[in-house]
Design a protein around this motif. Structure first.
Motif, PDB file in Angstrom:
ATOM      1  N   LEU A  72       5.207  51.792 -19.009  1.00  9.12           N
ATOM      2  CA  LEU A  72       4.838  51.499 -17.622  1.00  9.12           C
ATOM      3  C   LEU A  72       4.014  52.650 -17.047  1.00  9.12           C
ATOM      4  O   LEU A  72       3.011  52.433 -16.357  1.00  9.12           O
ATOM      5  CB  LEU A  72       6.089  51.260 -16.787  1.00  9.12           C
ATOM      6  N   ALA A  73       4.429  53.879 -17.342  1.00  8.51           N
ATOM      7  CA  ALA A  73       3.665  55.044 -16.898  1.00  8.51           C
ATOM      8  C   ALA A  73       2.270  55.035 -17.507  1.00  8.51           C
ATOM      9  O   ALA A  73       1.279  55.386 -16.845  1.00  8.51           O
ATOM     10  CB  ALA A  73       4.399  56.329 -17.276  1.00  8.51           C
ATOM     11  N   GLY A  74       2.185  54.627 -18.776  1.00 14.04           N
ATOM     12  CA  GLY A  74       0.885  54.559 -19.436  1.00 14.04           C
ATOM     13  C   GLY A  74      -0.042  53.554 -18.783  1.00 14.04           C
ATOM     14  O   GLY A  74      -1.227  53.832 -18.556  1.00 14.04           O
ATOM     15  N   LEU A  75       0.487  52.383 -18.444  1.00 18.38           N
ATOM     16  CA  LEU A  75      -0.344  51.386 -17.774  1.00 18.38           C
ATOM     17  C   LEU A  75      -0.762  51.885 -16.399  1.00 18.38           C
ATOM     18  O   LEU A  75      -1.911  51.692 -15.981  1.00 18.38           O
ATOM     19  CB  LEU A  75       0.432  50.067 -17.654  1.00 18.38           C
ATOM     20  N   GLY A  76       0.153  52.535 -15.702  1.00 16.94           N
ATOM     21  CA  GLY A  76      -0.195  53.101 -14.403  1.00 16.94           C
ATOM     22  C   GLY A  76      -1.313  54.117 -14.517  1.00 16.94           C
ATOM     23  O   GLY A  76      -2.226  54.165 -13.669  1.00 16.94           O
ATOM     24  N   ALA A  77      -1.276  54.934 -15.569  1.00 17.87           N
ATOM     25  CA  ALA A  77      -2.317  55.935 -15.779  1.00 17.87           C
ATOM     26  C   ALA A  77      -3.671  55.279 -16.029  1.00 17.87           C
ATOM     27  O   ALA A  77      -4.699  55.711 -15.496  1.00 17.87           O
ATOM     28  CB  ALA A  77      -1.940  56.833 -16.962  1.00 17.87           C
ATOM     29  N   VAL A  78      -3.686  54.221 -16.838  1.00 19.63           N
ATOM     30  CA  VAL A  78      -4.937  53.510 -17.129  1.00 19.63           C
ATOM     31  C   VAL A  78      -5.522  52.904 -15.859  1.00 19.63           C
ATOM     32  O   VAL A  78      -6.718  53.047 -15.571  1.00 19.63           O
ATOM     33  CB  VAL A  78      -4.687  52.413 -18.182  1.00 19.63           C
ATOM     34  N   LEU A  79      -4.676  52.235 -15.090  1.00 20.62           N
ATOM     35  CA  LEU A  79      -5.169  51.555 -13.894  1.00 20.62           C
ATOM     36  C   LEU A  79      -5.595  52.540 -12.805  1.00 20.62           C
ATOM     37  O   LEU A  79      -6.581  52.305 -12.096  1.00 20.62           O
ATOM     38  CB  LEU A  79      -4.105  50.599 -13.358  1.00 20.62           C
ATOM     39  N   SER A  80      -4.870  53.649 -12.667  1.00 20.95           N
ATOM     40  CA  SER A  80      -5.250  54.628 -11.653  1.00 20.95           C
ATOM     41  C   SER A  80      -6.566  55.306 -12.011  1.00 20.95           C
ATOM     42  O   SER A  80      -7.399  55.571 -11.140  1.00 20.95           O
ATOM     43  CB  SER A  80      -4.142  55.674 -11.467  1.00 20.95           C
ATOM     44  N   ARG A  81      -6.768  55.556 -13.302  1.00 20.89           N
ATOM     45  CA  ARG A  81      -8.038  56.157 -13.704  1.00 20.89           C
ATOM     46  C   ARG A  81      -9.177  55.167 -13.529  1.00 20.89           C
ATOM     47  O   ARG A  81     -10.245  55.523 -13.023  1.00 20.89           O
ATOM     48  CB  ARG A  81      -7.969  56.630 -15.156  1.00 20.89           C
ATOM     49  N   SER A  82      -8.964  53.925 -13.925  1.00 15.32           N
ATOM     50  CA  SER A  82     -10.025  52.920 -13.828  1.00 15.32           C
ATOM     51  C   SER A  82     -10.403  52.641 -12.380  1.00 15.32           C
ATOM     52  O   SER A  82     -11.577  52.414 -12.060  1.00 15.32           O
ATOM     53  CB  SER A  82      -9.580  51.616 -14.503  1.00 15.32           C
ATOM     54  N   SER A  83      -9.410  52.647 -11.509  1.00 17.17           N
ATOM     55  CA  SER A  83      -9.651  52.337 -10.099  1.00 17.17           C
ATOM     56  C   SER A  83      -9.945  53.575  -9.257  1.00 17.17           C
ATOM     57  O   SER A  83     -10.326  53.455  -8.089  1.00 17.17           O
ATOM     58  CB  SER A  83      -8.430  51.622  -9.511  1.00 17.17           C
ATOM     59  N   ARG A  84      -9.718  54.765  -9.831  1.00 19.12           N
ATOM     60  CA  ARG A  84      -9.854  56.030  -9.106  1.00 19.12           C
ATOM     61  C   ARG A  84      -8.920  56.077  -7.892  1.00 19.12           C
ATOM     62  O   ARG A  84      -9.267  56.621  -6.842  1.00 19.12           O
ATOM     63  CB  ARG A  84     -11.305  56.288  -8.693  1.00 19.12           C
ATOM     64  N   GLN A  85      -7.750  55.483  -8.051  1.00 14.51           N
ATOM     65  CA  GLN A  85      -6.737  55.509  -6.997  1.00 14.51           C
ATOM     66  C   GLN A  85      -5.618  56.462  -7.390  1.00 14.51           C
ATOM     67  O   GLN A  85      -5.239  56.548  -8.563  1.00 14.51           O
ATOM     68  CB  GLN A  85      -6.168  54.095  -6.779  1.00 14.51           C
ATOM     69  N   GLU A  86      -5.067  57.172  -6.411  1.00 10.67           N
ATOM     70  CA  GLU A  86      -4.020  58.151  -6.688  1.00 10.67           C
ATOM     71  C   GLU A  86      -2.703  57.492  -7.094  1.00 10.67           C
ATOM     72  O   GLU A  86      -1.882  58.101  -7.773  1.00 10.67           O
ATOM     73  CB  GLU A  86      -3.800  59.056  -5.472  1.00 10.67           C
ATOM     74  N   SER A  87      -2.503  56.266  -6.681  1.00 13.96           N
ATOM     75  CA  SER A  87      -1.318  55.512  -7.081  1.00 13.96           C
ATOM     76  C   SER A  87      -1.664  54.037  -7.104  1.00 13.96           C
ATOM     77  O   SER A  87      -2.533  53.583  -6.352  1.00 13.96           O
ATOM     78  CB  SER A  87      -0.142  55.777  -6.129  1.00 13.96           C
ATOM     79  N   VAL A  88      -0.990  53.313  -7.984  1.00 13.00           N
ATOM     80  CA  VAL A  88      -1.217  51.868  -8.095  1.00 13.00           C
ATOM     81  C   VAL A  88       0.138  51.172  -8.132  1.00 13.00           C
ATOM     82  O   VAL A  88       1.130  51.732  -8.606  1.00 13.00           O
ATOM     83  CB  VAL A  88      -2.038  51.510  -9.352  1.00 13.00           C
ATOM     84  N   CYS A  89       0.178  49.960  -7.627  1.00 14.16           N
ATOM     85  CA  CYS A  89       1.416  49.198  -7.601  1.00 14.16           C
ATOM     86  C   CYS A  89       1.414  48.194  -8.753  1.00 14.16           C
ATOM     87  O   CYS A  89       0.454  47.439  -8.915  1.00 14.16           O
ATOM     88  CB  CYS A  89       1.557  48.475  -6.262  1.00 14.16           C
ATOM     89  N   ILE A  90       2.475  48.208  -9.535  1.00 18.32           N
ATOM     90  CA  ILE A  90       2.605  47.312 -10.686  1.00 18.32           C
ATOM     91  C   ILE A  90       3.910  46.532 -10.555  1.00 18.32           C
ATOM     92  O   ILE A  90       4.961  47.109 -10.288  1.00 18.32           O
ATOM     93  CB  ILE A  90       2.591  48.099 -12.012  1.00 18.32           C
ATOM     94  N   GLY A  91       3.842  45.230 -10.737  1.00 21.89           N
ATOM     95  CA  GLY A  91       5.033  44.407 -10.690  1.00 21.89           C
ATOM     96  C   GLY A  91       5.675  44.299 -12.064  1.00 21.89           C
ATOM     97  O   GLY A  91       5.002  44.381 -13.088  1.00 21.89           O
TER      98      GLY A  91
END
Length: 267
Positions: A72-91
């Motif tokens: 889950l942390a890995g997916l969060g890292a991918v999405l935050s880097r791709s979106s350039r957002q400091e945090s992302v919400c994942i269900g």
């Protein structure tokens, strides 16, 4: 009981914020339709071999985390880097069977938990980021008694017809022994989350119904490695982008030399 639910709602309001978290802003390949569509496709990729999975579990144990938390942390890292957002919400789905009396009761207890994943503190993802994810996941589990629709109502989310409310990306960990269940499990085989795995397959670009913009399923077995299956909204992303996100997630899931000491995000 009402006071417990109110306390749990207060937790979600503090974590997700008034009005809900910012929408996931991964750059799309196509203009976003004004109303949400559900035309899906998927790509699959081998994520971690058996030796890599063993090393991943060892690294997770160093911070008292599970493989579910690390992925889950890995997916969060991918999405935050791709979106350039400091945090992302994942269900992610949660079983809702905490009480022993509900373990063998027939019925649908699954709830959806929306978890805020913070971007890695450096260009490389490491066990510190997994420890942060562990805190997030455990907090969500401890406050899982509130149905997701009640959380949405309490946040007073401003509805956007082109997106799902609160989160637009989903993560599930599927046990290979039973591919009809979606489960986030700990390393002793106990279910943290479970749901029905609909339309799972291993073929590339398989047509599907995309309930979310991005949905990562990881199939894992105790005796082997794991396979990643990314379902994506084909009206937003093309196969090249989906494949790139899969590759980035693979790099977060394992490193060829040292499975979870330092994981590079570059493809």
């Amino acid at each position: 009981l009402p006071s417990v639910l109110e306390e749990q709602l207060t937790y979600w309001q503090s974590v997700l914020g008034e009005g809900g978290p910012a929408a996931l802003d991964v750059p799309t390949d196509f203009v976003r339709p004004t109303a949400q569509t559900f035309r899906g496709a998927s790509v699959s990729s081998v994520m971690v071999d058996a030796d890599g999975m063993c090393a991943l579990r060892t690294r997770c144990h160093e911070v008292g985390a599970t493989v579910y938390m690390a992925l889950l942390a890995g997916l969060g890292a991918v999405l935050s880097r791709s979106s350039r957002q400091e945090s992302v919400c994942i269900g992610s789905p949660y079983a809702g069977r905490d009480e022993p009396s509900t373990r063998h009761v027939i019925g649908y207890f699954v709830n959806i938990l929306a978890m805020m994943m913070v971007a890695p503190v450096s260009d490389d993802m490491n066990t510190k980021d997994v420890a942060t994810a562990r805190t997030t996941v455990l907090g969500a589990f401890e406050h899982s008694g509130v149905p997701f629709h009640r959380v949405v109502e309490a946040l007073k989310v401003e509805r956007d017809a082109s997106r799902t409310p609160v989160f637009q990306a989903m993560f599930v960990l599927v046990q290979e022994e039973d591919t009809h269940r979606r489960a986030a499990t700990d390393d002793d085989g106990n279910d943290d989350a479970t749901n029905v795995a609909e339309g799972w397959g291993s073929s590339s670009k398989q047509e599907a119904t995309a309930k979310f913009e991005l949905s990562m399923d990881v199939v894992s077995s105790r005796g082997g490695g794991c396979l990643g299956h990314l379902e994506y909204n084909a009206d937003l992303f093309d196969e090249v982008t989906a494949g790139r996100l899969c590759a980035q997630f693979r790099n977060c899931a394992a490193s060829p030399s040292d499975a979870y000491n330092t994981i590079h995000m570059s493809v």
